[in-house]
Design an enzyme around this catalytic site. Sequence first.
Site, PDB file in Angstrom:
ATOM      1  N   HIS A   1     -24.907   7.016  -3.645  1.00 60.09           N
ATOM      2  CA  HIS A   1     -23.472   7.064  -3.924  1.00 60.09           C
ATOM      3  C   HIS A   1     -23.233   6.475  -5.304  1.00 60.09           C
ATOM      4  CE1 HIS A   1     -19.284   6.158  -4.027  1.00 60.09           C
ATOM      5  NE2 HIS A   1     -19.466   4.858  -3.828  1.00 60.09           N
TER       6      HIS A   1
ATOM      7  N   CYS B   1     -16.480   5.490   0.776  1.00 61.70           N
ATOM      8  CA  CYS B   1     -17.674   5.821  -0.007  1.00 61.70           C
ATOM      9  C   CYS B   1     -18.814   6.351   0.851  1.00 61.70           C
ATOM     10  CB  CYS B   1     -18.159   4.584  -0.781  1.00 61.70           C
ATOM     11  SG  CYS B   1     -16.930   3.971  -1.945  1.00 61.70           S
TER      12      CYS B   1
ATOM     13  N   ASN C   1     -16.762   6.830 -10.253  1.00 59.69           N
ATOM     14  CA  ASN C   1     -16.948   6.774  -8.807  1.00 59.69           C
ATOM     15  C   ASN C   1     -15.935   7.691  -8.148  1.00 59.69           C
ATOM     16  OD1 ASN C   1     -17.011   6.128  -6.083  1.00 59.69           O
ATOM     17  ND2 ASN C   1     -17.013   3.913  -6.384  1.00 59.69           N
TER      18      ASN C   1
END
Length: 336
Positions: free
Chosen positions: A263, A116, A293
């Site tokens: 993020h 991530c 995501n």
Amino acid sequence: MLYQSKIAGLGYYVPENVVTNDDLSKKMETNDEWITERTGIKERRHIKKGDGNSTAIMGVKAAKIALERAGIDKDEIDLIVFATLSPDYYFPGCGVQVQEMLDIKTCPALDVRNQCSGFIYGLSVADQFIKTGMYKNVLLIGSENHSGGLDMTTRGRSVSVIFGDGAGAAVLTRSDHNGQGILSTHLHSEGKHALELSLKGPSTMHWVPEIIEENPQEDIPYYPYMNGQYVFKNAVQRFSEVIMEGLQENGLEVSDIDMLIPHQANLRISQFIQQKFKLNDDQVFNNIQKYGNTTAASIPIALTEAWEQGKIKEGDHVVLAAFGSGFTWASAVINW
């Protein structure tokens, strides 16, 4: 002599196949209310069999847009940096695949495995190479194909409802204007928490046939594992710390943030950070509602959309922040 680097072009690509929460409810025991309440996600994009996409191919599609917008020819690229946790192959990496598909002349291709936080780690790498004068133009890509490795049953719902597929790309080059561009990047990791968000197998330690033979009654750990509450707790802490670190490094206050691109891990995390820093809706950009995501791709996709929508203008202070598996976390401060 130290140069300043800047983002000269942005692009993103997501598959056409839209997967809604209602679609997932047909595969597992879940519903739109359950997913929305916990994650803020309404839909995500998944690669569909036969649509011609892969992690590298989506990266190429995003890169072509970024190159065109930057006005930089592919043969002017001095370095390719590709961030992903879901490469097409164990080896070679996606960077060289992009080089071949774009027909870019001989240059280094570097793959980043920081999940991530991968895009910001890659941004830092690109920035340092440009600052030192070693390279002038760097192609940076974040791309993920999560859907090919998710447990799409009730057993895996706490993880599988979160992730989507897609790619984002940025072209970095030397800045002609003093002070315009990447002001600083800040990278961190804490390996003792590595297995709280992980994929243990298949790997060189856990090949699928070996697991089946030795543990016939156990779940095969070739799906992602996430200790959700523990990850959330650490994420909100590290997001806050690394954002403040970037601001303090550049003598800025929270009120100086024109746009925060977090993020896209969970809308609840973004909302927590927004409330903590007392930022208004125009100062934070979220698109997890549409895409889920997308790990290394989430920041470049969101950054591109925010720019396309006119939410980022020349002279704005843009802050990028990420937290994820490793644990790793990172931020970047940009004078747009």
